[in-house]
Write an enzyme that holds these catalytic residues in place. Structure first.
Site, PDB file in Angstrom:
ATOM      1  N   ARG A  25    -107.604 -40.252  28.135  1.00  0.00           N
ATOM      2  CA  ARG A  25    -106.984 -41.223  27.231  1.00  0.00           C
ATOM      3  C   ARG A  25    -105.526 -40.858  26.970  1.00  0.00           C
ATOM      4  NH1 ARG A  25    -110.057 -45.101  25.647  1.00  0.00           N
ATOM      5  NH2 ARG A  25    -112.281 -44.834  26.019  1.00  0.00           N
ATOM      6  N   ASP A  26    -104.677 -41.889  26.961  1.00  0.00           N
ATOM      7  CA  ASP A  26    -103.258 -41.685  26.644  1.00  0.00           C
ATOM      8  C   ASP A  26    -103.123 -41.210  25.200  1.00  0.00           C
ATOM      9  OD1 ASP A  26    -100.407 -42.904  28.031  1.00  0.00           O
ATOM     10  OD2 ASP A  26    -100.372 -42.430  25.889  1.00  0.00           O
ATOM     11  N   ILE A  27    -102.242 -40.265  24.982  1.00  0.00           N
ATOM     12  CA  ILE A  27    -102.074 -39.675  23.648  1.00  0.00           C
ATOM     13  C   ILE A  27    -101.411 -40.658  22.672  1.00  0.00           C
ATOM     14  CG2 ILE A  27     -99.761 -38.632  23.940  1.00  0.00           C
ATOM     15  CD1 ILE A  27    -101.046 -36.023  22.766  1.00  0.00           C
ATOM     16  N   ASN A  47     -95.332 -46.340  36.822  1.00  0.00           N
ATOM     17  CA  ASN A  47     -93.879 -46.258  36.803  1.00  0.00           C
ATOM     18  C   ASN A  47     -93.424 -45.264  37.862  1.00  0.00           C
ATOM     19  OD1 ASN A  47     -93.413 -48.041  34.586  1.00  0.00           O
ATOM     20  ND2 ASN A  47     -94.125 -46.441  33.200  1.00  0.00           N
ATOM     21  N   GLU A  50     -91.779 -41.211  32.555  1.00  0.00           N
ATOM     22  CA  GLU A  50     -91.541 -40.023  31.710  1.00  0.00           C
ATOM     23  C   GLU A  50     -92.138 -38.765  32.322  1.00  0.00           C
ATOM     24  OE1 GLU A  50     -93.075 -40.503  27.761  1.00  0.00           O
ATOM     25  OE2 GLU A  50     -91.903 -42.319  27.427  1.00  0.00           O
ATOM     26  N   VAL A  51     -93.360 -38.882  32.806  1.00  0.00           N
ATOM     27  CA  VAL A  51     -94.068 -37.700  33.303  1.00  0.00           C
ATOM     28  C   VAL A  51     -94.059 -37.736  34.835  1.00  0.00           C
ATOM     29  CG1 VAL A  51     -96.224 -36.410  33.289  1.00  0.00           C
ATOM     30  CG2 VAL A  51     -95.528 -37.697  31.248  1.00  0.00           C
ATOM     31  N   HIS A 103     -99.349 -41.283  37.817  1.00  0.00           N
ATOM     32  CA  HIS A 103    -100.415 -41.749  36.934  1.00  0.00           C
ATOM     33  C   HIS A 103    -100.424 -43.265  36.926  1.00  0.00           C
ATOM     34  CE1 HIS A 103     -96.767 -40.938  34.618  1.00  0.00           C
ATOM     35  NE2 HIS A 103     -97.089 -41.954  33.828  1.00  0.00           N
ATOM     36  N   HIS A 147    -101.538 -46.326  34.528  1.00  0.00           N
ATOM     37  CA  HIS A 147    -101.956 -46.687  33.174  1.00  0.00           C
ATOM     38  C   HIS A 147    -102.984 -47.811  33.309  1.00  0.00           C
ATOM     39  CE1 HIS A 147     -98.345 -44.965  30.951  1.00  0.00           C
ATOM     40  NE2 HIS A 147     -97.841 -45.061  32.164  1.00  0.00           N
TER      41      HIS A 147
END
Ligand code: AMP
Length: 126
Positions: free
Chosen positions: A34-36, A96, A104-105, A109, A111
């Site tokens: 799960r996304d934080i 992304n 960002e990371v 990944h 989403h």
């Protein structure tokens, strides 16, 4: 192109077990958690265990087994979350890559966003 992977990125640390995560599903080649900072009621990230910066890197260098497992994991997470369009209200998948996307990371990944109506894909800037 040579891809440069930062082994200290936060998802690399999650994969090494150095920081906790809210795991949804684990497979041989992938982790879903799960996304934080969820942007929808269901906001789950799927990452490959391999060291890939983004989707381009992944499809260029990953094995067929990794690519197959990644795709199946995304679909399985949606089904098990009850958001697949055959039984639920649907989902949106986003990845992304590169500066315009504001990734960002720097570990690939996807989403998975679901649980509310998300409206148009992009909103035009004012
Ligand atoms: P992106 O902008 O596509 O790179 O998205 C990075 C996502 O990672 C954001 O939605 C963050 O909320 C999420 N994130 C950052 N750190 C963590 C963490 N430790 N656990 C779960 N999700 C995280």
């Amino acid at each position: 192109m040579a891809y440069s992977y930062d082994t200290e990125n936060i998802f690399a640390k999650i994969l090494r077990g150095e920081i906790p995560n809210d795991t949804v599903l684990e497979t041989e080649h992938c982790l879903a958690f799960r996304d934080i900072a969820p942007q929808t009621p269901d906001h789950i990230l799927v990452i490959p265990r391999g060291a890939y910066v983004n989707f381009d890197h992944f499809v260029t260098e990953a094995s067929d087994a990794e690519i197959l497992d990644f795709n199946r994991t995304v679909a399985r997470v949606c089904k098990e979350a009850g958001v697949s369009p055959d039984t639920g209200n649907g989902y949106r998948v986003i990845t992304n890559a590169g500066p315009d996307s504001m990734q960002e990371v720097p570990h690939l990944h996807f989403h998975i966003l679901a649980g509310r109506n998300m409206g148009a894909l992009l909103v035009k800037p004012a």
